[in-house]
Design an enzyme around this catalytic site. Structure first.
Site, short mmCIF file in Angstrom:
data_model
loop_
_atom_site.label_atom_id
_atom_site.label_comp_id
_atom_site.label_asym_id
_atom_site.label_seq_id
_atom_site.Cartn_x
_atom_site.Cartn_y
_atom_site.Cartn_z
N LYS A 148 1.01 -1.36 -0.42
CA LYS A 148 0.35 -0.05 -0.62
C LYS A 148 0.55 0.98 -0.21
CE LYS A 148 -2.21 -1.27 4.11
NZ LYS A 148 -1.42 -2.41 4.17
N ARG A 163 -9.51 1.21 9.29
CA ARG A 163 -8.98 -0.84 9.18
C ARG A 163 -10.34 -1.12 10.17
NH1 ARG A 163 -3.03 0.60 9.02
NH2 ARG A 163 -1.69 -1.35 9.62
N ARG A 182 11.65 -6.54 5.46
CA ARG A 182 11.45 -5.24 4.92
C ARG A 182 12.62 -4.02 6.04
NH1 ARG A 182 5.40 -2.97 5.00
NH2 ARG A 182 5.39 -2.20 7.38
N ARG A 241 11.68 -1.34 11.16
CA ARG A 241 10.25 -1.07 12.56
C ARG A 241 10.38 -2.11 13.46
NH1 ARG A 241 5.14 0.79 8.51
NH2 ARG A 241 4.55 -1.20 10.21
N ARG A 252 -0.52 -8.89 13.71
CA ARG A 252 -0.83 -7.42 12.78
C ARG A 252 -1.42 -8.37 11.54
NH1 ARG A 252 4.54 -5.21 10.26
NH2 ARG A 252 3.00 -3.71 9.77
P1 AMP Z 1 1.04 0.54 9.26
O1 AMP Z 1 2.01 2.01 8.42
O2 AMP Z 1 -0.42 1.34 7.76
O3 AMP Z 1 1.40 -0.64 8.83
O4 AMP Z 1 0.52 1.08 10.56
C1 AMP Z 1 1.49 1.13 11.82
C2 AMP Z 1 0.47 0.77 12.98
O5 AMP Z 1 0.02 1.54 13.13
C3 AMP Z 1 -0.55 -0.74 12.50
O6 AMP Z 1 -0.24 -2.09 12.85
C4 AMP Z 1 -1.12 0.46 14.12
O7 AMP Z 1 -1.09 0.71 15.72
C5 AMP Z 1 -1.11 1.99 13.96
N1 AMP Z 1 -2.21 2.36 12.50
C6 AMP Z 1 -2.30 2.81 11.40
N2 AMP Z 1 -3.31 2.80 11.09
C7 AMP Z 1 -4.42 2.48 12.18
C8 AMP Z 1 -5.68 2.43 11.58
N3 AMP Z 1 -6.67 3.00 10.79
N4 AMP Z 1 -6.74 1.75 13.27
C9 AMP Z 1 -6.09 1.46 13.84
N5 AMP Z 1 -4.51 1.42 14.43
C10 AMP Z 1 -3.69 2.24 13.21
#
Ligand code: AMP
Length: 213
Positions: free
Chosen positions: A13, A88, A127, A159, A170
């Site tokens: 994404k 999400r 990654r 990360r 996740r």
């Molecule tokens: P991402 O970079 O999109 O994978 O997001 C990293 C982390 O941020 C996720 O594993 C969640 O802990 C938090 N996070 C990001 N977007 C959301 C969302 N829309 N709802 C809840 N937690 C989020």
């Protein structure tokens, strides 16, 4: 054009969003990027979110809903936007509907990137991310110089939530909560399923074709 990028962690994404925003000239609204910046800056928002993020769990809906409501109010998002990592959960999607309705807007396309779990696990465990600009690199898209970000020359890191033990958590969050959104948007005829396997260029071409078709 108002877009949502849907897909499990590691589906591409963020990488595809960076290409698409240049093509469409709309901002990328990434809750993950905004939250990571808040954690790095040590803001109250970051302090609230850090432990959950590092554990691979979702942060509460009210927190991310507030972030997106603010982002949608910005001038940059007036002519369109690309949501990456939001919504999400179904309550987040309902909150987004209310935010858009208030502004007389709607979602034009939901791009659903599809990658099997085994490939996701491989991608996430290989990654590396630039902590400054959030660009990610992996076997499909390696940096020009090992360990160094192509965009700003800074060192790349793994990360905390890309550590092997967090990846499973996740993916669990994705399949139990986020995957339901395909059904939520399905009846509106806006979901475009995209095969997320292959090179970054190949996936980009599929996205461009889906948006044109
Ligand atoms: P991402 O970079 O999109 O994978 O997001 C990293 C982390 O941020 C996720 O594993 C969640 O802990 C938090 N996070 C990001 N977007 C959301 C969302 N829309 N709802 C809840 N937690 C989020």
């Amino acid at each position: 054009m108002n877009l949502i990028f849907l897909g499990p962690p590691g589906a591409g994404k963020g990488t595809q969003a960076q290409r698409l925003i240049t093509r469409l000239r709309v901002p990328q609204l990434s809750t993950g990027d905004i939250l990571r910046k808040a954690v790095a800056d040590g803001t109250p928002l970051g302090q609230q979110a850090q432990a959950l993020m590092e554990a691979g769990k979702l942060v509460p809906d009210e927190i991310v809903n507030g972030i997106i409501d603010e982002a949608l109010a910005s001038k940059a998002a007036a002519g369109g936007f690309l949501l990456d990592g939001f919504p999400r959960t179904v309550p987040q999607a309902e909150a987004l509907d209310a935010m858009l309705e208030r502004r007389g807007k709607k979602i034009d396309h939901v791009l659903s990137l599809q990658v099997p779990d085994l490939d996701l696990q491989q991608r996430l465990s290989g990654r590396q991310t630039c902590p400054k600009c959030q660009t990610t690199y992996g076997p499909q898209s390696p940096p020009k110089q090992k360990g160094i970000c192509d965009r700003d020359g800074g060192p790349l890191l793994v990360r905390a939530d890309d550590q092997p033990d967090r990846i499973g958590q996740r993916l669990k969050e994705y399949w139990s909560k986020t995957a339901l959104l395909t059904g939520y948007y399905g009846s509106r005829g806006v979901v475009r399923a995209i095969d997320g396997l292959g090179t970054v260029d190949q996936v980009e071409q599929r996205i461009v074709a889906a948006l044109a078709g």
